[in-house]
Design a protein around this motif. Structure first.
Motif, PDB file in Angstrom:
ATOM      1  N   PHE B 131       0.837  -1.203   0.000  1.00  0.00           N
ATOM      2  CA  PHE B 131       0.000   0.000   0.000  1.00  0.00           C
ATOM      3  C   PHE B 131       0.873   1.255   0.000  1.00  0.00           C
ATOM      4  O   PHE B 131       0.571   2.228  -0.685  1.00  0.00           O
ATOM      5  CB  PHE B 131      -0.940   0.003   1.204  1.00  0.00           C
ATOM      6  CG  PHE B 131      -2.056   0.996   1.061  1.00  0.00           C
ATOM      7  CD1 PHE B 131      -3.094   0.754   0.181  1.00  0.00           C
ATOM      8  CD2 PHE B 131      -2.048   2.186   1.762  1.00  0.00           C
ATOM      9  CE1 PHE B 131      -4.117   1.671   0.003  1.00  0.00           C
ATOM     10  CE2 PHE B 131      -3.062   3.116   1.589  1.00  0.00           C
ATOM     11  CZ  PHE B 131      -4.101   2.854   0.707  1.00  0.00           C
ATOM     12  N   ALA B 132       1.984   1.218   0.726  1.00  0.00           N
ATOM     13  CA  ALA B 132       2.872   2.387   0.730  1.00  0.00           C
ATOM     14  C   ALA B 132       3.606   2.514  -0.598  1.00  0.00           C
ATOM     15  O   ALA B 132       3.867   3.622  -1.078  1.00  0.00           O
ATOM     16  CB  ALA B 132       3.872   2.268   1.878  1.00  0.00           C
ATOM     17  N   GLU B 133       3.966   1.377  -1.207  1.00  0.00           N
ATOM     18  CA  GLU B 133       4.796   1.432  -2.426  1.00  0.00           C
ATOM     19  C   GLU B 133       3.980   1.650  -3.694  1.00  0.00           C
ATOM     20  O   GLU B 133       4.405   2.349  -4.607  1.00  0.00           O
ATOM     21  CB  GLU B 133       5.596   0.140  -2.551  1.00  0.00           C
ATOM     22  CG  GLU B 133       6.759   0.083  -1.585  1.00  0.00           C
ATOM     23  CD  GLU B 133       7.481  -1.242  -1.627  1.00  0.00           C
ATOM     24  OE1 GLU B 133       8.486  -1.361  -0.933  1.00  0.00           O
ATOM     25  OE2 GLU B 133       7.043  -2.139  -2.366  1.00  0.00           O
ATOM     26  N   GLY B 135       0.182   1.809  -3.596  1.00  0.00           N
ATOM     27  CA  GLY B 135      -0.971   2.638  -3.308  1.00  0.00           C
ATOM     28  C   GLY B 135      -2.295   2.071  -3.750  1.00  0.00           C
ATOM     29  O   GLY B 135      -3.255   2.814  -3.899  1.00  0.00           O
ATOM     30  N   SER B 142      -1.776  -5.149  -7.510  1.00  0.00           N
ATOM     31  CA  SER B 142      -0.424  -4.571  -7.426  1.00  0.00           C
ATOM     32  C   SER B 142       0.633  -5.614  -7.725  1.00  0.00           C
ATOM     33  O   SER B 142       1.614  -5.314  -8.395  1.00  0.00           O
ATOM     34  CB  SER B 142      -0.127  -3.899  -6.093  1.00  0.00           C
ATOM     35  OG  SER B 142      -1.070  -4.101  -5.148  1.00  0.00           O
TER      36      SER B 142
ATOM     37  N   ASP C  30      -8.269  -1.823  -9.625  1.00  0.00           N
ATOM     38  CA  ASP C  30      -7.264  -1.439  -8.632  1.00  0.00           C
ATOM     39  C   ASP C  30      -7.835  -1.521  -7.219  1.00  0.00           C
ATOM     40  O   ASP C  30      -7.103  -1.669  -6.258  1.00  0.00           O
ATOM     41  CB  ASP C  30      -6.808   0.004  -8.862  1.00  0.00           C
ATOM     42  CG  ASP C  30      -6.369   0.232 -10.280  1.00  0.00           C
ATOM     43  OD1 ASP C  30      -6.365  -0.744 -11.043  1.00  0.00           O
ATOM     44  OD2 ASP C  30      -6.040   1.376 -10.626  1.00  0.00           O
ATOM     45  N   ASN C  97       7.659   3.954 -11.306  1.00  0.00           N
ATOM     46  CA  ASN C  97       7.836   5.035 -10.334  1.00  0.00           C
ATOM     47  C   ASN C  97       8.094   6.376 -10.987  1.00  0.00           C
ATOM     48  O   ASN C  97       7.719   7.409 -10.454  1.00  0.00           O
ATOM     49  CB  ASN C  97       8.998   4.707  -9.386  1.00  0.00           C
ATOM     50  CG  ASN C  97       8.580   3.719  -8.320  1.00  0.00           C
ATOM     51  OD1 ASN C  97       7.398   3.497  -8.142  1.00  0.00           O
ATOM     52  ND2 ASN C  97       9.535   3.137  -7.641  1.00  0.00           N
ATOM     53  N   THR C 102       4.934  11.650  -8.181  1.00  0.00           N
ATOM     54  CA  THR C 102       5.436  10.870  -7.057  1.00  0.00           C
ATOM     55  C   THR C 102       5.458   9.405  -7.469  1.00  0.00           C
ATOM     56  O   THR C 102       4.763   9.025  -8.421  1.00  0.00           O
ATOM     57  CB  THR C 102       4.516  11.027  -5.826  1.00  0.00           C
ATOM     58  OG1 THR C 102       3.225  10.526  -6.201  1.00  0.00           O
ATOM     59  CG2 THR C 102       4.391  12.471  -5.392  1.00  0.00           C
ATOM     60  N   VAL C 104       4.076   6.836  -6.122  1.00  0.00           N
ATOM     61  CA  VAL C 104       2.763   6.201  -6.033  1.00  0.00           C
ATOM     62  C   VAL C 104       1.877   6.640  -7.209  1.00  0.00           C
ATOM     63  O   VAL C 104       1.176   5.821  -7.820  1.00  0.00           O
ATOM     64  CB  VAL C 104       2.110   6.522  -4.672  1.00  0.00           C
ATOM     65  CG1 VAL C 104       0.661   6.083  -4.655  1.00  0.00           C
ATOM     66  CG2 VAL C 104       2.861   5.819  -3.559  1.00  0.00           C
ATOM     67  N   GLN C 107       3.045   4.737 -10.191  1.00  0.00           N
ATOM     68  CA  GLN C 107       2.569   3.359 -10.146  1.00  0.00           C
ATOM     69  C   GLN C 107       1.110   3.280 -10.588  1.00  0.00           C
ATOM     70  O   GLN C 107       0.731   2.406 -11.362  1.00  0.00           O
ATOM     71  CB  GLN C 107       2.691   2.809  -8.719  1.00  0.00           C
ATOM     72  CG  GLN C 107       4.104   2.557  -8.256  1.00  0.00           C
ATOM     73  CD  GLN C 107       4.666   1.263  -8.814  1.00  0.00           C
ATOM     74  OE1 GLN C 107       3.951   0.465  -9.405  1.00  0.00           O
ATOM     75  NE2 GLN C 107       5.959   1.073  -8.672  1.00  0.00           N
ATOM     76  N   HIS C 108       0.318   4.239 -10.100  1.00  0.00           N
ATOM     77  CA  HIS C 108      -1.100   4.252 -10.433  1.00  0.00           C
ATOM     78  C   HIS C 108      -1.296   4.352 -11.937  1.00  0.00           C
ATOM     79  O   HIS C 108      -2.038   3.581 -12.546  1.00  0.00           O
ATOM     80  CB  HIS C 108      -1.745   5.451  -9.737  1.00  0.00           C
ATOM     81  CG  HIS C 108      -3.010   5.101  -9.041  1.00  0.00           C
ATOM     82  ND1 HIS C 108      -3.063   4.824  -7.713  1.00  0.00           N
ATOM     83  CD2 HIS C 108      -4.261   4.962  -9.518  1.00  0.00           C
ATOM     84  CE1 HIS C 108      -4.301   4.539  -7.388  1.00  0.00           C
ATOM     85  NE2 HIS C 108      -5.049   4.604  -8.462  1.00  0.00           N
TER      86      HIS C 108
END
Lengths: 119, 198, 138
Positions: B131-133, B135, B142, C30, C97, C102, C104, C107-108
């Motif tokens: 979750f931290a890496e 999200g 993930s 997600d 990344n 950022t 995160v 990643q999204h």
């Protein structure tokens, strides 16, 4: 005794399904039936993996503050992709069956063997 | 306790369906039962907390595979002929393999154990840090898309390859392979060419 | 199946919702169960239903095989292209990344794009395979 059965029931059924699929693939002559058997075999492997990922008292690995224990997500990922790849290979197998039927006029293994022996 | 009962009922149904598939000679019934079998497997995966897997199995196994098998039956016929072989050798092989595998399950960690070796290696890291890496709440997504993205790229390539292979096998018109059967005359002309060159 | 009025009307009603559900599964993967693989299969099943009810010719007009076959390759290219975007940004292959402000956010974005690629390939491959099986003369 009951404890032992409950601790292994999932694995035993997975093995039973695997053997039913195996027998269908080996002993049945019809090519479509063989592919259905292969699917049963495949699903038994999925069942084995997912059973190993289960943690008693856990929940699905979707993070939420209300839950502390989750089942293992890694086997889920492996099996999820394996299912889709499985249908892709099934489609390929069925395409081969269709071509064999067009060339030989039959999809029974015995008759195919006979015809290949004649030529 | 109820969960255990649901598990056992679903697994028993799966076993019964598999045996019915093995016994039946009507391929139409076999394909329909394999759809039922997939749906049972999907329910089983929900009971085992694998919601993503269950979703895929329901959509793929009960949906697409059944349609493809029906399409194949329409092209190939739907009766299976009885086999002329005796079933003893395959039966012996299957029983011995099954017995060996069942013997092996006694070395496996009990079902649902949190301290089983599978659950100790990378899974805690994914559950604690993803979750931290990354999200995303859904850890399966993930891991699938980010931590093991390279793996998934390979899987997508497999589907691409299967699509291309089915196009190669079924894409041409029926009887297009007549050219292959006409190979001997082509060989003759080749031999003639060789002769003239000599 | 031209004369089955119930099937025709019900499937006409259902097909838009099947597609909407596929898009929901695709882009909500997600947060809940779902993702590109499932969404692709559901999206393809909308076309398969259309082909079963209204005939293969009409389905081929809606989803021209030449376009669908190109989409199979396009999905893989979207996926691999996202990997190279990471390389150009200075990270490893398929490291998202660097794609956003950022890590995160990157990643999204990366996961959204590659899931879209997966969905495209799976949907297009399933539609193509169905067309080929259903279009084969006996």
């Amino acid at each position: 005794m009951l404890q032992v059965v409950l601790e292994h029931y999932n694995y035993w059924i997975a093995i039973l399904l695997m053997m039913v699929g195996f027998y269908t693939v080996v002993a049945r002559g019809n090519l479509v039936k063989k592919l259905v058997g292969l699917n049963i075999f495949q699903t038994s492997v999925f069942l084995l993996y997912i059973s190993m990922a289960k943690v008693t008292g856990g929940t699905a690995p979707i993070l939420d503050d209300r839950f502390q224990v989750y089942s293992n997500p890694l086997p889920h990922v492996l099996i999820l992709t394996a299912i889709v790849v499985g249908v892709a290979t099934t489609a390929l197998g069925l395409a081969l069956v269709v071509r064999i039927r067009e060339s030989y006029g039959t999809i029974e293994e015995d008759e195919l063997d006979l015809m290949d022996g004649e030529t | 306790m109820i969960i255990t009962l649901v598990d056992i009922a679903l697994l028993t149904f799966m076993g019964a369906t598999a045996f019915a598939i093995l016994r039946l000679r009507s391929l139409f019934a076999v394909v329909m039962l394999s759809g039922v079998y997939s749906l049972l497997a999907a329910s089983m995966f929900v009971a085992l907390d694998a919601v993503d897997v269950a979703f895929t199995e329901a959509a793929v196994g009960a949906g697409i595979s059944t349609v493809l098998m029906m399409a194949t039956l329409a092209l190939t016929g739907e009766r299976e002929r009885p086999s002329r072989h005796t079933p003893y050798v395959p039966l012996a092989v299957v029983l011995i393999t099954g017995a060996a595998l069942i013997y092996a399950t006694f070395d496996m960690p009990p079902f649902g154990a949190a301290d089983a070796p599978v659950n100790l290696h990378v899974a805690p890291r994914y559950l604690n840090d993803s979750f931290a890496e990354v999200g995303l709440p859904n850890v399966v997504t993930s891991v699938l898309a980010s931590y093991r993205g390279y793996d998934t790229l390979g899987e997508v390539t497999v589907i691409f390859t299967a699509g291309v292979a089915v196009m190669l096998l079924l894409g041409g018109r029926k009887g297009d392979d007549a050219g292959i059967k006409n190979e001997p005359p082509e060989d003759d002309t080749g031999a003639d060419d060789g002769g003239s060159a000599a | 199946m031209r004369h089955h009025r119930v099937l025709r009307i019900i499937s006409k009603l259902l097909i838009p919702f099947i597609m909407l559900f596929a898009l929901y599964v695709q882009f909500h993967g997600d947060f809940g169960p779902g993702g590109g693989f499932q969404a692709g299969v559901i999206f393809a099943s909308a076309f398969i239903l259309y082909g079963l009810i209204f005939g293969l010719e009409n389905a081929r007009k809606v989803a021209p095989p030449s376009v669908v076959t190109r989409l199979i390759a396009a999905g893989v290219l979207i996926y691999a292209g996202t990997g190279y975007a990471g390389l150009i940004g200075g990270a490893n292959f398929l490291d998202y990344n660097v794609l956003g402000a950022t890590p995160v956010a990157g990643q999204h974005l990366g996961i959204l794009v590659i899931e879209f690629g997966v969905g495209t390939t799976v949907a297009a491959a399933m539609i193509t395979i169905f067309f080929l099986f259903a279009g084969r003369e006996r």
